[in-house]
Scaffold this motif. Structure first.
Motif, PDB file in Angstrom:
ATOM      1  N   LEU A   1      11.281  -3.957 -29.753  1.00  0.00           N
ATOM      2  CA  LEU A   1       9.839  -3.720 -29.813  1.00  0.00           C
ATOM      3  C   LEU A   1       9.339  -3.083 -28.528  1.00  0.00           C
ATOM      4  CD1 LEU A   1       8.638  -7.032 -31.511  1.00  0.00           C
ATOM      5  CD2 LEU A   1       8.605  -4.743 -32.518  1.00  0.00           C
ATOM      6  N   HIS A   2       9.877  -3.538 -27.411  1.00  0.00           N
ATOM      7  CA  HIS A   2       9.460  -2.976 -26.132  1.00  0.00           C
ATOM      8  C   HIS A   2       9.857  -1.501 -26.030  1.00  0.00           C
ATOM      9  CE1 HIS A   2       8.333  -2.968 -21.918  1.00  0.00           C
ATOM     10  NE2 HIS A   2       9.481  -2.361 -21.648  1.00  0.00           N
ATOM     11  N   GLU A   3      11.098  -1.201 -26.362  1.00  0.00           N
ATOM     12  CA  GLU A   3      11.542   0.197 -26.339  1.00  0.00           C
ATOM     13  C   GLU A   3      10.695   1.047 -27.278  1.00  0.00           C
ATOM     14  OE1 GLU A   3      13.866   1.510 -24.316  1.00  0.00           O
ATOM     15  OE2 GLU A   3      14.007  -0.471 -23.393  1.00  0.00           O
TER      16      GLU A   3
ATOM     17  N   ASP B   1      -2.408   6.674 -23.916  1.00  0.00           N
ATOM     18  CA  ASP B   1      -1.021   7.008 -24.201  1.00  0.00           C
ATOM     19  C   ASP B   1      -0.120   5.933 -23.615  1.00  0.00           C
ATOM     20  OD1 ASP B   1      -1.586   9.361 -25.529  1.00  0.00           O
ATOM     21  OD2 ASP B   1      -1.747  10.474 -23.644  1.00  0.00           O
ATOM     22  N   ILE B   2       0.965   5.660 -24.295  1.00  0.00           N
ATOM     23  CA  ILE B   2       1.887   4.621 -23.840  1.00  0.00           C
ATOM     24  C   ILE B   2       2.776   5.181 -22.750  1.00  0.00           C
ATOM     25  CG2 ILE B   2       3.758   3.094 -24.556  1.00  0.00           C
ATOM     26  CD1 ILE B   2       2.591   3.170 -27.348  1.00  0.00           C
ATOM     27  N   ALA B   3       2.770   4.518 -21.612  1.00  0.00           N
ATOM     28  CA  ALA B   3       3.574   4.985 -20.477  1.00  0.00           C
ATOM     29  C   ALA B   3       5.036   4.614 -20.688  1.00  0.00           C
ATOM     30  CB  ALA B   3       3.066   4.360 -19.190  1.00  0.00           C
ATOM     31  N   LEU B   4       5.926   5.533 -20.338  1.00  0.00           N
ATOM     32  CA  LEU B   4       7.352   5.257 -20.467  1.00  0.00           C
ATOM     33  C   LEU B   4       7.819   4.383 -19.315  1.00  0.00           C
ATOM     34  CD1 LEU B   4       8.698   8.767 -21.477  1.00  0.00           C
ATOM     35  CD2 LEU B   4       8.273   6.816 -22.957  1.00  0.00           C
ATOM     36  N   GLU B   5       8.589   3.384 -19.608  1.00  0.00           N
ATOM     37  CA  GLU B   5       9.160   2.528 -18.573  1.00  0.00           C
ATOM     38  C   GLU B   5      10.464   1.956 -19.090  1.00  0.00           C
ATOM     39  OE1 GLU B   5       7.027  -1.650 -19.096  1.00  0.00           O
ATOM     40  OE2 GLU B   5       5.625  -0.047 -18.591  1.00  0.00           O
ATOM     41  N   THR B   6      11.221   1.358 -18.219  1.00  0.00           N
ATOM     42  CA  THR B   6      12.519   0.811 -18.590  1.00  0.00           C
ATOM     43  C   THR B   6      12.381  -0.622 -19.054  1.00  0.00           C
ATOM     44  OG1 THR B   6      13.564   2.213 -16.952  1.00  0.00           O
ATOM     45  CG2 THR B   6      14.860   0.363 -17.791  1.00  0.00           C
TER      46      THR B   6
ATOM     47  N   ARG C   1       2.038  -1.867 -33.560  1.00  0.00           N
ATOM     48  CA  ARG C   1       1.145  -1.564 -34.679  1.00  0.00           C
ATOM     49  C   ARG C   1       0.142  -0.482 -34.301  1.00  0.00           C
ATOM     50  NH1 ARG C   1       1.505  -7.193 -35.998  1.00  0.00           N
ATOM     51  NH2 ARG C   1      -0.157  -7.636 -34.507  1.00  0.00           N
ATOM     52  N   ASN C   2      -0.412  -0.612 -33.089  1.00  0.00           N
ATOM     53  CA  ASN C   2      -1.403   0.366 -32.651  1.00  0.00           C
ATOM     54  C   ASN C   2      -0.821   1.763 -32.594  1.00  0.00           C
ATOM     55  OD1 ASN C   2      -3.401  -1.552 -32.406  1.00  0.00           O
ATOM     56  ND2 ASN C   2      -3.047  -1.916 -30.226  1.00  0.00           N
ATOM     57  N   SER C   3       0.407   1.885 -32.082  1.00  0.00           N
ATOM     58  CA  SER C   3       1.017   3.208 -31.986  1.00  0.00           C
ATOM     59  C   SER C   3       1.283   3.793 -33.371  1.00  0.00           C
ATOM     60  CB  SER C   3       2.315   3.153 -31.174  1.00  0.00           C
ATOM     61  OG  SER C   3       3.290   2.367 -31.838  1.00  0.00           O
TER      62      SER C   3
ATOM     63  N   VAL D   1       7.136   1.667 -25.684  1.00  0.00           N
ATOM     64  CA  VAL D   1       7.063   2.587 -24.548  1.00  0.00           C
ATOM     65  C   VAL D   1       7.537   3.984 -24.917  1.00  0.00           C
ATOM     66  CG1 VAL D   1       7.319   0.711 -22.881  1.00  0.00           C
ATOM     67  CG2 VAL D   1       9.349   1.959 -23.627  1.00  0.00           C
ATOM     68  N   GLY D   2       7.838   4.199 -26.187  1.00  0.00           N
ATOM     69  CA  GLY D   2       8.180   5.544 -26.648  1.00  0.00           C
ATOM     70  C   GLY D   2       9.648   5.872 -26.662  1.00  0.00           C
ATOM     71  N   ASN D   3      10.504   4.893 -26.367  1.00  0.00           N
ATOM     72  CA  ASN D   3      11.958   5.123 -26.419  1.00  0.00           C
ATOM     73  C   ASN D   3      12.453   4.831 -27.842  1.00  0.00           C
ATOM     74  OD1 ASN D   3      11.924   5.688 -23.667  1.00  0.00           O
ATOM     75  ND2 ASN D   3      12.330   3.551 -23.109  1.00  0.00           N
ATOM     76  N   PHE D   4      12.071   5.694 -28.772  1.00  0.00           N
ATOM     77  CA  PHE D   4      12.310   5.414 -30.190  1.00  0.00           C
ATOM     78  C   PHE D   4      13.793   5.375 -30.551  1.00  0.00           C
ATOM     79  CE2 PHE D   4       8.125   7.650 -30.109  1.00  0.00           C
ATOM     80  CZ  PHE D   4       7.358   6.530 -30.364  1.00  0.00           C
ATOM     81  N   LYS D   5      14.583   6.268 -29.970  1.00  0.00           N
ATOM     82  CA  LYS D   5      16.019   6.280 -30.286  1.00  0.00           C
ATOM     83  C   LYS D   5      16.678   4.978 -29.837  1.00  0.00           C
ATOM     84  CE  LYS D   5      16.703  11.284 -30.344  1.00  0.00           C
ATOM     85  NZ  LYS D   5      17.425  12.440 -29.740  1.00  0.00           N
ATOM     86  N   SER D   6      16.301   4.517 -28.648  1.00  0.00           N
ATOM     87  CA  SER D   6      16.833   3.252 -28.153  1.00  0.00           C
ATOM     88  C   SER D   6      16.393   2.099 -29.055  1.00  0.00           C
ATOM     89  CB  SER D   6      16.371   3.008 -26.714  1.00  0.00           C
ATOM     90  OG  SER D   6      16.818   1.744 -26.260  1.00  0.00           O
TER      91      SER D   6
END
Length: 417
Positions: A267-269, A246-251, A221-223, A272-277
């Motif tokens: 939700l996790h993807e 900023d949201i850090a990218l992680e696996t 929601r925050n993003s 962390v900015g992995n929108f396509k995933s």
């Protein structure tokens, strides 16, 4: 006849014990209040307190062959005369309560009942903590220094299910002073105990899942709002609020064995900015067999729409928000998000219509009034915009963007619009 063979004088012992009952009740009340003021949990515990009945007290001192029991001249002090039970909703709460009690009191002993039992046994589980009576819980008169030193309070910590089992087991076994010898009956009791223990474990797993889910939902929601705020900040000339990270990218490390697991993974993807995933996982849920319920589909389309929005894919986002509303016509959040997309696209009339629909279902959304006020401002409807600003403020919303919009409106009114 030696003193050890003197027959106990039950009447004297009872008179002695009952004379201390008002003092015990005073101590008990003060300790319970102390616990209620200092035990802090996400879910509120309940408390049971009691002074040991004379009948139970008398049986116990006879079993212990206490020397004082033969005369009744002095009070035989037992460790469980004053007792309080703290009953928690979840297994994780037990350790939290124990730590807070250890920090609060002078602890004499901690016993973990049932910890040594095998799965074949049916005794109850409970943590028993013996604590000294704090100085501020002692009465001013009525207790000798010797008794003050000897008196303790037994604090028991259990889950709701552990307490339920202990109460039933107490009636079936302890009070009857008879343990069932019949193997089938013992197996049934053990099975019930195991079922309750399993239920506690499952409740805790659900609780853990909810915590992870709420954490992921909050970040998502925050993003979403941070991206929407970029538009209003440019309009109002505000800087991004302090504390933004900023949201850090992680696996992602979430398993994907069920819809619940897939939702957490998506939700996790997303967070962390992995929108396509994230979109791929949301789509997998939508296309899963058997088809999810309408409510689940509404939620998933809403989340996927937010992921599309994060990539500036506004038409795809609008399409998903509309589908979310189709599956749940009362999904006021999707109506609100749809309005945000229209406002970012500069389609303020369409945005206002969406905000209107959202407020028709839930009229107490301060942030929706704020967003609608922005759209009214862009449309030159300054009076309506100010009405919505005031509604947002009355509902408790207070931030830099809202205040900046109000100042712009005040200037418009001062200039005669």
């Amino acid at each position: 006849m030696s003193e050890k063979n003197i027959v106990p004088n039950k009447i004297k012992i009872e008179n002695c014990y009952e004379s201390y009952r008002p003092i015990f009740n005073e101590i008990l009340g003060k300790i319970e209040n102390l616990l209620k003021q200092n035990i802090h949990l996400p879910s509120n515990p309940t408390y049971k307190s009691r002074i040991k009945s004379f009948s139970s007290y008398y049986k116990k001192i006879l079993r212990q062959k206490a020397e004082e029991s033969s005369s009744g001249k002095g009070l035989v002090v037992l460790t469980d005369m004053i007792g309080i039970r703290v009953i928690c909703a979840f297994v994780e709460d037990l350790a939290l309560v124990e730590k807070q009690i250890v920090d609060l009191f002078s602890v004499k002993e901690i016993e973990r009942k049932g910890a040594e039992q095998s799965f074949k046994e049916f005794g109850y589980e409970s943590v028993h903590i013996l604590v000294s009576i704090p100085e501020n819980c002692l009465p001013e008169t009525g207790l000798s220094d010797d008794l003050k030193d000897k008196l303790v309070c037994e604090i028991q910590i259990r889950t709701i299910l552990q307490d339920a089992w202990a109460e039933v087991e107490h009636e079936l076994v302890y009070k009857s002073e008879f343990n069932p010898f019949d193997k089938p009956l013992r197996r049934k009791l053990a099975s019930i105990n195991a079922s309750l223990t399993l239920a506690d474990i499952i409740f805790q797993e659900i609780r853990d899942y909810q915590k992870r889910l709420q954490s992921e939902l909050g970040a998502r929601r925050n993003s979403f709002y941070e991206k929407a705020d970029e538009f209003s900040e440019n309009l109002l000339g505000c800087s991004k609020p302090q504390g933004f990270k900023d949201i850090a990218l992680e696996t992602s490390s979430f398993s994907r064995n069920s819809i619940d697991d897939l939702i957490l993974a998506a939700l996790h993807e997303h967070n962390v900015g992995n929108f396509k995933s994230a979109i791929e996982i949301y789509t997998q849920i939508i296309n899963s067999v058997p088809t999810p319920s309408d409510l689940v589909l509404s939620v998933i389309f809403k989340h996927r729409g937010m992921a599309y929005f994060a990539q500036n894919l506004y038409e795809e986002a609008l399409s998903d928000f509309k589908k979310s509303i189709d599956y749940d016509p009362k999904c006021f959040k999707s109506m609100y998000y749809q309005g945000i997309v229209y406002s970012v696209q500069g389609k303020d009339q369409e945005a206002v219509a969406c905000f209107d629909n959202s407020l028709l279902i839930d009229a107490f959304q301060s942030h929706v009034y704020y967003r609608r006020a922005l759209s009214y401002y862009n449309m030159g409807e300054y009076s309506k915009s100010m009405d919505d600003v005031n509604s947002a403020i009355m509902l408790g919303l207070s931030d830099n963007d809202l205040n900046a919009l109000k100042m712009k409106l005040v200037k418009k009114f001062d200039m005669g619009m």
